[in-house]
Design a protein around this motif. Structure first.
Motif, PDB file in Angstrom:
ATOM      1  N   ASP A1083      24.743  28.160 -33.841  1.00  8.79           N
ATOM      2  CA  ASP A1083      25.370  28.046 -35.185  1.00  8.79           C
ATOM      3  C   ASP A1083      26.187  26.986 -35.358  1.00  8.79           C
ATOM      4  N   VAL A1084      25.930  26.410 -36.449  1.00 13.54           N
ATOM      5  CA  VAL A1084      26.634  24.963 -36.700  1.00 13.54           C
ATOM      6  C   VAL A1084      28.181  24.999 -36.961  1.00 13.54           C
ATOM      7  N   GLN A1085      28.446  26.173 -38.001  1.00 10.71           N
ATOM      8  CA  GLN A1085      29.883  26.425 -38.173  1.00 10.71           C
ATOM      9  C   GLN A1085      30.620  26.692 -36.999  1.00 10.71           C
ATOM     10  N   SER A1086      30.318  27.698 -36.308  1.00  8.96           N
ATOM     11  CA  SER A1086      31.139  28.193 -35.319  1.00  8.96           C
ATOM     12  C   SER A1086      30.895  27.663 -33.874  1.00  8.96           C
ATOM     13  N   ARG A1087      29.998  26.709 -33.838  1.00 12.61           N
ATOM     14  CA  ARG A1087      29.615  25.886 -32.717  1.00 12.61           C
ATOM     15  C   ARG A1087      29.398  26.785 -31.632  1.00 12.61           C
ATOM     16  N   ARG A1088      28.719  27.881 -31.709  1.00 16.75           N
ATOM     17  CA  ARG A1088      28.235  28.973 -30.855  1.00 16.75           C
ATOM     18  C   ARG A1088      26.928  29.100 -30.455  1.00 16.75           C
ATOM     19  N   GLN A1089      26.472  29.177 -29.330  1.00 14.58           N
ATOM     20  CA  GLN A1089      25.082  29.507 -29.097  1.00 14.58           C
ATOM     21  C   GLN A1089      24.639  30.920 -29.348  1.00 14.58           C
ATOM     22  N   ILE A1090      23.908  31.284 -30.219  1.00 11.86           N
ATOM     23  CA  ILE A1090      23.497  32.625 -30.722  1.00 11.86           C
ATOM     24  C   ILE A1090      22.074  33.020 -29.919  1.00 11.86           C
ATOM     25  N   GLN A1091      21.410  32.326 -29.635  1.00 15.43           N
ATOM     26  CA  GLN A1091      19.979  32.777 -29.037  1.00 15.43           C
ATOM     27  C   GLN A1091      19.398  31.757 -28.176  1.00 15.43           C
ATOM     28  N   VAL A1092      18.634  32.141 -26.975  1.00 16.35           N
ATOM     29  CA  VAL A1092      17.897  31.369 -26.075  1.00 16.35           C
ATOM     30  C   VAL A1092      16.517  31.914 -26.201  1.00 16.35           C
ATOM     31  N   PHE A1093      15.611  30.707 -25.972  1.00 13.12           N
ATOM     32  CA  PHE A1093      14.369  31.239 -26.295  1.00 13.12           C
ATOM     33  C   PHE A1093      13.623  30.686 -24.912  1.00 13.12           C
ATOM     34  N   GLU A1094      13.121  31.597 -24.118  1.00 12.99           N
ATOM     35  CA  GLU A1094      12.365  30.909 -22.734  1.00 12.99           C
ATOM     36  C   GLU A1094      11.040  31.792 -22.377  1.00 12.99           C
ATOM     37  N   GLY A1095      10.173  30.731 -21.984  1.00 12.30           N
ATOM     38  CA  GLY A1095       8.872  31.368 -21.914  1.00 12.30           C
ATOM     39  C   GLY A1095       7.803  30.072 -21.546  1.00 12.30           C
ATOM     40  N   HIS A1096       7.859  28.872 -22.078  1.00  7.09           N
ATOM     41  CA  HIS A1096       7.117  27.693 -21.564  1.00  7.09           C
ATOM     42  C   HIS A1096       7.312  27.485 -20.146  1.00  7.09           C
ATOM     43  N   SER A1097       6.325  27.107 -19.529  1.00  2.00           N
ATOM     44  CA  SER A1097       6.253  26.968 -18.204  1.00  2.00           C
ATOM     45  C   SER A1097       6.405  25.362 -17.891  1.00  2.00           C
ATOM     46  N   LYS A1098       6.132  24.167 -18.917  1.00  2.00           N
ATOM     47  CA  LYS A1098       6.427  23.064 -18.667  1.00  2.00           C
ATOM     48  C   LYS A1098       6.905  22.486 -19.929  1.00  2.00           C
ATOM     49  N   HIS A1099       7.254  21.167 -19.821  1.00  2.00           N
ATOM     50  CA  HIS A1099       8.015  20.614 -20.689  1.00  2.00           C
ATOM     51  C   HIS A1099       7.777  20.591 -22.158  1.00  2.00           C
ATOM     52  N   ILE A1100       8.402  20.844 -23.061  1.00  2.00           N
ATOM     53  CA  ILE A1100       8.306  21.491 -24.390  1.00  2.00           C
ATOM     54  C   ILE A1100       8.355  19.819 -25.151  1.00  2.00           C
ATOM     55  N   ASN A1101       7.246  19.806 -25.846  1.00  2.00           N
ATOM     56  CA  ASN A1101       6.968  18.511 -26.726  1.00  2.00           C
ATOM     57  C   ASN A1101       7.709  18.747 -28.193  1.00  2.00           C
ATOM     58  N   GLY A1102       7.968  19.762 -28.624  1.00  2.00           N
ATOM     59  CA  GLY A1102       8.560  19.903 -29.938  1.00  2.00           C
ATOM     60  C   GLY A1102       8.865  21.263 -30.224  1.00  2.00           C
ATOM     61  N   ILE A1103       9.662  21.277 -31.713  1.00  2.00           N
ATOM     62  CA  ILE A1103      10.110  22.585 -32.000  1.00  2.00           C
ATOM     63  C   ILE A1103      10.262  22.370 -33.638  1.00  2.00           C
ATOM     64  N   LEU A1104       9.810  23.280 -34.326  1.00  2.00           N
ATOM     65  CA  LEU A1104      10.318  23.260 -36.140  1.00  2.00           C
ATOM     66  C   LEU A1104      10.693  24.715 -36.343  1.00  2.00           C
ATOM     67  N   PHE A1105      11.384  24.685 -37.291  1.00  2.00           N
ATOM     68  CA  PHE A1105      11.388  25.871 -38.241  1.00  2.00           C
ATOM     69  C   PHE A1105      10.400  26.016 -39.229  1.00  2.00           C
ATOM     70  N   LEU A1106      10.206  27.221 -39.004  1.00  2.00           N
ATOM     71  CA  LEU A1106       9.403  27.490 -40.607  1.00  2.00           C
ATOM     72  C   LEU A1106      10.117  27.544 -41.802  1.00  2.00           C
ATOM     73  N   PRO A1107       9.320  27.098 -42.979  1.00  2.00           N
ATOM     74  CA  PRO A1107      10.043  26.832 -44.202  1.00  2.00           C
ATOM     75  C   PRO A1107      11.158  27.929 -44.644  1.00  2.00           C
ATOM     76  N   ASP A1108      11.192  29.242 -44.300  1.00  2.00           N
ATOM     77  CA  ASP A1108      11.967  30.219 -44.500  1.00  2.00           C
ATOM     78  C   ASP A1108      12.964  30.441 -43.724  1.00  2.00           C
ATOM     79  N   ASP A1109      13.005  29.449 -42.401  1.00  2.00           N
ATOM     80  CA  ASP A1109      14.083  29.599 -41.191  1.00  2.00           C
ATOM     81  C   ASP A1109      13.946  30.735 -40.464  1.00  2.00           C
ATOM     82  N   SER A1110      12.967  31.961 -40.955  1.00  2.00           N
ATOM     83  CA  SER A1110      13.059  32.952 -40.048  1.00  2.00           C
ATOM     84  C   SER A1110      12.321  33.057 -38.680  1.00  2.00           C
ATOM     85  N   LYS A1111      11.693  31.995 -38.408  1.00  2.00           N
ATOM     86  CA  LYS A1111      11.133  31.575 -37.241  1.00  2.00           C
ATOM     87  C   LYS A1111      10.977  30.293 -36.750  1.00  2.00           C
ATOM     88  N   ILE A1112      11.044  30.150 -35.349  1.00  2.00           N
ATOM     89  CA  ILE A1112      10.777  28.708 -34.821  1.00  2.00           C
ATOM     90  C   ILE A1112       9.508  28.664 -34.120  1.00  2.00           C
TER      91      ILE A1112
END
Length: 1432
Positions: A1083-1112
């Motif tokens: 969270d940008v305002q509070s500077r606090r971590q709010i979620q951790v997503f784990e599952g990939h077994s190798k280096h992650i090449n990239g991420i993006l928010f979907l346009p409605d910000d509900s999913k990554i």
């Protein structure tokens, strides 16, 4: 008759009784004995009685049954080991004049020599031994090794009964795994090269079979020491206790085995008498001092010395030349093998070498090192089973099965790393039901919160016990009051233990002896008595206790053990009058809590108060705070607990961060503040000894600050102000460059005495440097071409050099003058190297032929064998051999006298063939081993001539020089390795690479031990191995420290390397992609971590928010795309079809679809709701570089290394257009806002504009002088921006193709450029580490963003233009924002500022920092600052 008499007589030569002289000798000693005192009278009487008993056996005046009964108690002296009486240490004259001593000597000698085989002899031996034990030695002292062992076993049994925690831990003990190198958090715990720790120690000590086979005198044997390192909670102490138990069982089975002695350093260590630590330990186990000499002489031991780290601070204070613990503790006086444990990272490398390994000790000692590794999943499961079984025996058990524990643990992802440590696993399992109840399933729980719940539960149990005891005495008491009292007791004691540097609280003997524990329950502490008047529960309030004065060490524990205190029962009793917390980490938790509550409990006197008044009043209180009593720099456990509370959501801790900053502010007016943090206005701050390594301190005001002894290793000091600051003995970890060469350096080396450095380069010069002062002494000029090699003479007085000008020259080191010249004939030299004595030079002519040239005579020996370019050569340390490597993938070892090939390592089809040469030079293949598959760039021989390293591509391999077998393969560099060298002692390897890193490797384990973020193509170690020299292409020589750093691992803060960052469209959240396959959402305002997503077994090449910000959406080298729900943190979808890395993913404008492309050269379109692949596009013939949806989402454009751009229909998957015309790779293709045009950028230096409907090229924009990296239309479609390797950004008119502006300012390749949302600004980023904001109208630079110190890999602008995030090769991210405005609204007052940084700062940066009148800087430091852009 005669035969019968033989059974009863002791007549020599006639009797059949064993040792017939014994009774006569015994009688002769006591016959004329006239005792001098009552003590002798008692001994004489006992001697008479013993002689009578012996005669009774000889004459059979007792029946056969009685004699047999005595004989049954017989044990041979070979088994029990008779100990010499202490009184026989007197000289022979004293013994001769003292009947008591003569008697003692007689009996001792008889017991040691007499080995009866018959019943009477055995009975006599038993009588004599019992007399010896009771009257000569004394009942309290051991008469034999067997007695000694029995005393130790009884002592151990008592220790276990008193310390229930150890007994319970042993009940659930799981065998630990270990390795010869430490575990790194990024590594898998399941490693093939790990081994069973227990079995390894048993083999190290030597089993029974080994002892029987090798009957070697002890003094001829090598003494053995094993050092075991492990993290806090890794199970070191429990392992030691388990090992002790095993060794006792071995001793019981075979008394020839050594006796184990467990020694707890914190319990036994006494700085005033530290040299006699073994004597103290044995005395603590009820062994008298008088027996020690005999025990030392007779008994072999295994000393298990646990917890060296806990006494190290005090140990290190002792000003003694013998820092090596083996000498320090006089262990050489004992026949013992030693196991010593130490917590990892408490001692630095130098301390470990000096104190535990004993570097340069001239002793016959073999020291081994092993490191405990975390639990594997199997070990965790096995422990859970044992734990559940143990708990099921408890009446109050909650009936949890192993499956219940395992399923619940799996619902807490952030606990998974914690439970790999044995003690934390035990802790978490103990409180797991309470954690579920308090925090709910699946929540994020910190280590501090685990300890809070555990310690509260621990206190609850003891409070209930106290209540029960009081109820028996009919005393009513508030349980909350007891809990509060016990908590305060633990807080104060935990802090005092930290302050005193002692983990054991000692109750004085007088207090201990005077305690009547049966009466403690009948009398309450004064504070508790007051509560008896009311049964009402009171609100718990923990108050800070600030002692006016610090008590003496000898008195510090008295207040915790006054006679009527029941609080001690919350502690772990480890001796008659000694107490500890359950674990050191529990003490660290309470010390941290004490510090925190001390800070937070303060309240201002006035109700209404402004910030300035608050700060002024707070400052008067700061000197009294616990945090200022002792530096926390070395207390990583305490620091971690404090740091985690900063991020704790509990409202109790809401003011902690701001209060810590206030303490820093207060240090401007106080002398005693020891807290170190970062940023803010720190003028006048006083933080001597602060550790600010990797700190972000750009723009920080340190004017007039006291920064003596502060560490700034790899800190960012850009624009920091150090005006008039005191900076005595500060540490940067880097040193001033050696500047002088103007071109690439070909070789650099030290003189044999280490006082000088010489370097030669393509600038035709040799330079001599002072190694200590790091300044240039001479420039040697004369060569007409690049100098390829040079060498000091054997006495360091001369230098020999070889050049492409086909000359060899000799130089005088002192004067720098040329003294000899040898000209060649058509050498055509492209590579050269000298022997270590300078007598020979190997030169490579015509690229494949090697010649050995005698420097004095000019004679040549030609070596032919390579078929392609020779890349490197090196003489062996004894100068008898030469090793060379070539682009033909071979390494050849040559005899330089005969020119014969000794060994050849040939790489053909993934293999190396090893040859030997027999008679008549016939070649015989003797083995095939795996080898290099690319050309070999270089080689290096180890200092002891036993190993050779070679490097090819990204891999470094270590070979056994004589067998040809590969020992290690070092993998870690991500680009071509340019150099690799052994350290002077051969224990490490330093390597450089085109990936802009320098890496240090451990030779024995093959593990990477350090990474420096710096580009260099050549590396040389200092003679002592403490520093390295690095060479850059520009001719600069850098000097770096390579001592390993100690890092604090915080669980809540993000400390992994950050590879990518993306903002949500509204800028409220930021998603971070970490090096180790994890995504974090903050969270940008509070500077606090709010979620951790784990599952990939190798280096992650990239991420993006979907346009409605509900999913990554995340995509990885594991070939998988994962879609995560932002709100729940759970995986929403998993998309698997690609057969190779997923390079990038883009979303359709309506968020219903995504498009991905991969190294498998396919483009795939996915429907998110159905989770199905709807299209697979396979027409590209080479790697795809970019894809994008059209504005309406109906089409896709793609670009590729096949020089084409392609247009696709989303619904049908048909290829609509192929745009051709570029002559090189097309790096990017983008739609115009209306979807009618496409713009492309290519490495052919051009930008193309294409019509979507016709497929025709409308415009070809030319002007860039290097590769084009990126292109984009403006939001209104009227302009195009492009960026290039030529360091420029260009703005073009879409209609005419005219260049509107060329933005110049970057000093490195421009990697990317994009428009702001309204098109008024262009934002570009570059390899020069900067971000530029350009004004589109004026064509001028509006703002330069400087903060990163390595190339910027990417930027992402929020949709509303309010925030910008950047990520860099320096492994950090920066969040930029303009105060109360957007990028479109910026002006001279409102500009972008860095408002948040995350990651580990790497690389020392000082650009534009101010150092006017800074005091205490050394000359070399001043030069370093100037070289790095600092201003004086």
């Amino acid at each position: 008759m005669q035969a019968t008499l033989k059974n009863f007589t002791t007549l020599e030569g006639y009797t059949i009784i064993e040792n017939p002289a014994l009774s006569h000798l015994f009688y002769e000693h006591i016959r004329a004995w006239k005792p001098k005192d009552s003590e002798e009278e008692d001994l004489k009487q006992a001697s008479d009685e013993t002689l009578t008993k012996i005669n009774d056996v000889i004459c059979e005046w007792i029946d056969d049954r009685g004699i047999q009964k005595l004989a049954n108690r017989y044990k041979s002296h070979l088994d029990i080991g008779i100990l010499k009486p202490p009184q026989l240490s007197n000289n022979e004259l004293e013994i001769d004049n003292n009947v008591s001593l003569k008697m003692a000597q007689l009996v001792y000698e008889q017991l040691c020599k007499f080995t009866p085989e018959k019943i009477k002899g055995k009975a006599i031996y038993v009588i004599l031994y019992e007399y010896y034990k009771r009257y000569i030695i004394g009942d309290k002292n051991p008469a034999s090794c067997s007695d000694f062992a029995l005393l130790l076993q009884e002592s151990r049994k008592q220790e276990m009964e008193e310390d229930i925690a150890i007994s319970q831990a042993l009940e659930t003990y799981i065998p630990l795994q270990a390795n010869k190198y430490p575990h790194v958090d990024s590594e898998e715990n399941e490693k093939n090269d790990t081994f069973d720790c227990h079995q390894h120690i048993i083999e190290f000590l030597g089993g029974k079979e080994i002892l029987e086979e090798k009957k070697i005198e002890q003094q001829e044997q090598k003494r053995k020491v094993m050092v075991i390192q492990g993290k806090s909670g890794s199970g070191k102490s429990i392992f030691c206790r388990h090992l002790e138990e095993t060794l006792w069982n071995n001793y019981i089975d075979d008394s020839q085995q050594p006796i184990p002695v467990y020694i707890s350093f914190p319990k036994v260590y006494n700085i005033k008498n530290e040299k006699n630590i073994i004597l103290q330990a044995l005395q603590g186990k009820r062994i008298s001092k008088e027996s020690m000499d005999a025990i030392c002489e007779k008994v072999s031991f295994v000393f298990i010395m646990d917890g060296f780290d806990e006494i190290f601070d005090k140990y290190n204070q002792n000003d003694n030349n013998h820092k090596y613990f083996y000498n320090h503790f006089h262990l050489d006086q004992w026949n013992a093998k030693v196991i010593v444990t130490c917590r990892s990272k408490v001692l630095n490398d130098e301390d470990i070498n000096t104190t535990l390994i004993g570097t340069n000790q001239n002793q016959n000692i073999t020291t081994s090192m092993m490191y405990l590794w975390p639990f594997t999943k199997k070990q965790i499961y096995n422990y859970i089973e044992k734990f559940a079984s143990m708990k099921s025996k408890n009446k109050n058990y909650n009936n949890w099965t192993p499956q219940n524990y395992e399923e619940t643990l799996n619902s807490y992802p952030n606990l998974q790393k914690m439970i790999e440590e044995p003690f934390l696993l035990q802790l978490i399992l103990t409180v797991l039901p309470s954690l579920v109840k308090q925090y709910g399933t699946g929540s994020r729980i910190s280590k501090a919160q685990v300890y809070e719940v555990f310690n509260d539960q621990w206190i609850d149990i003891h409070s209930q016990n106290i209540i029960s005891k009081l109820a028996e005495l009919r005393i009513q008491m508030s349980v909350n009051k007891i809990k509060s009292k016990l908590k305060q007791y633990c807080l104060n004691l935990g802090f005092d233990m930290f302050h005193q540097g002692n983990q054991v609280a000692v109750e004085s003997e007088s207090q201990h002896e005077n305690n009547d524990y049966s009466k403690i329950w009948s009398k309450l502490d004064p504070e508790m008595e007051n509560d008896n008047k009311s049964n009402m529960d009171e609100k718990i309030e923990i108050k800070a206790i600030n002692e006016a004065s610090v008590p003496k060490t000898s008195d510090i524990w008295k207040k915790y053990f006054h006679g009527d205190s029941v609080a001690r029962y919350v502690l772990r009793r480890v001796g008659d009058n000694k107490y500890q917390f359950l674990h050191k980490s529990c003490q660290e938790y309470y010390a941290a809590q004490k510090i925190i509550f001390d800070i937070l409990s303060w309240k201002p006197n006035m109700v209404t108060i402004d910030n300035q008044q608050f700060q002024q009043e707070f400052e008067t209180h700061v000197p009294k705070l616990s945090i200022n009593r002792k530096l926390l720099n070395e207390e990583l456990g305490i620091i971690q607990f404090i740091a985690e509370r900063i991020y704790d959501l509990n409202p109790i801790f809401v003011n902690l961060k701001s209060r810590l900053f206030r303490i820093i502010e207060s240090s401007k007016n106080n002398e005693n503040s020891n807290v170190n943090m970062q940023n803010q206005n720190w003028s006048n701050i006083k933080i001597p000894y602060a550790i600010l390594n990797h700190a972000f301190l750009e723009g920080t005001d340190f004017s007039n600050a006291n920064l003596d002894h502060v560490h700034f290793h790899q800190a960012c000091l850009t624009k920091a102000n150090f005006t008039n600051a005191s900076m005595n003995d500060i540490y940067f970890g880097e040193y001033a460059y050696l500047e002088g060469h103007s071109n690439e350096i070909n070789e650099i080396q030290f003189s044999k005495d280490g006082t000088k450095i010489i370097s030669c380069a393509n600038d035709k010069t040799i330079r001599i440097w002072d190694a200590l002062l790091q300044r240039q002494l001479h420039v040697l000029t004369g060569h007409k071409n690049a100098i390829l090699a040079m060498q000091f003479s054997h006495d360091d007085s001369k230098i020999i050099s070889c050049s492409k000008d086909e000359t060899i020259r000799t130089w005088d080191v002192l004067s720098g003058q040329q003294i000899a010249l040898l000209k060649g004939r058509s050498w055509k030299t492209n590579l050269a190297t000298f022997s270590s004595d300078g007598s020979k030079v190997a030169i490579c002519s015509r690229k494949i032929v090697i010649q050995i040239l005698d420097v004095s005579s000019g004679e040549r020996l030609q070596l032919e064998g390579h078929t392609q370019t020779v890349n490197n050569m090196q003489f062996s340390p004894d100068n008898s051999k030469l090793v060379s490597c070539s682009s033909d993938k071979t390494i050849i070892l040559w005899d330089i006298f005969s020119g014969r090939q000794l060994l050849s390592f040939e790489g053909h089809l993934n293999a190396i063939k090893l040859f030997e040469y027999g008679m008549y030079h016939q070649v015989k293949q003797i083995r095939v081993i795996e080898g290099h598959t690319k050309l070999i760039s270089g080689i290096d021989l180890s200092p002891d001539d036993s190993k050779i390293l070679s490097y090819s591509g990204t891999i470094i391999q270590i070979w056994d020089l004589y067998s040809g077998k590969q020992i290690q393969a070092l993998e870690g560099h991500s680009n071509w390795t340019t150099a690799a060298r052994f350290s002077p002692d051969g224990s490490r390897i330093g390597s450089t690479s085109h990936d802009n890193t320098v890496r240090l490797w451990d030779v024995s384990s093959g593990k990477q031990i350090q990474v420096l973020q710096v580009y260099s193509y050549r590396i040389t170690f200092f003679p002592n191995g403490s520093k390295i020299l690095l060479c850059s292409l520009s001719g600069i020589i850098q000097v770096w420290d390579v001592a390993l750093e100690r890092k604090i691992q915080l669980t809540e803060e993000c400390l992994d390397d950050i590879t990518i960052a993306k903002l949500s469209s509204d800028g409220s959240k930021i998603a971070l992609c970490l090096k180790y396959n994890t995504i974090q959402l903050w969270d940008v305002q509070s500077r606090r971590q709010i979620q951790v997503f784990e599952g990939h077994s190798k280096h992650i090449n990239g991420i993006l928010f979907l346009p409605d910000d509900s999913k990554i959406v995340s995509y990885s080298r594991d070939n998988i795309i994962r879609i995560w729900d932002v709100l729940s943190g759970k995986q929403f979808q998993l998309l698997e079809k690609h057969s190779s890395w997923v390079i990038k993913v883009q979303s359709s404008p309506d968020s219903s679809k995504i498009v991905s492309y991969s190294h498998d050269n396919t483009i795939r379109i996915w429907d998110i709701s159905s989770r199905q692949q709807i299209q697979s596009l396979t027409e590209h013939t080479s790697n795809i570089t970019e894809v994008q949806f059209s504005p309406d989402g109906s089409r896709i454009v793609s670009s590729s290394w096949d020089f084409t751009i392609r247009l696709w229909d989303v619904l049908s998957g048909k290829q609509l257009q192929v745009f051709t015309g570029h002559s090189l790779c097309v790096m990017e293709a983008k739609f115009s806002p209306d979807g009618s045009k496409i713009v492309s950028g290519s490495w052919d230096k051009t930008v193309g504009v294409w019509d979507v409907l016709s497929g025709n090229r409308l415009l070809l924009l030319e002007g860039h002088e290097e590769k084009v990296n990126g292109v984009q239309f403006s939001p209104d479609g009227t302009k195009i921006v492009s960026c290039s390797h030529d360091k420029t950004v260009r703005l073009w008119n879409t209609s005419t193709g005219e260049q509107i502006h060329m933005f110049e300012g970057h000093t490195g390749e421009v990697i990317g450029a994009q428009f702001s949302p309204d098109g008024s600004n262009i934002i570009s980023y570059s390899k020069d580490n900067t971000i530029c904001i350009w004004n589109v109208s004026s064509g001028k630079l509006f703002q330069l963003l400087e903060a990163h110190n390595r190339s910027i890999n990417g930027i992402h602008l929020s949709s509303d233009g309010s925030k910008l995030v950047s990520w860099s090769e320096d492994k950090t991210i920066r969040l930029w924002s303009c105060h109360n405005c957007k990028i479109t609204d910026m002006n001279e007052i409102n500009v972008m500022k860095c408002v948040w940084r995350m990651g580990i700062q790497s690389g020392l940066s000082m650009k534009k920092s101010i150092w006017k009148d800074a005091k205490g800087l050394k000359d070399q430091q001043t030069l370093l600052v100037k070289q790095r852009g600092g201003i004086f």
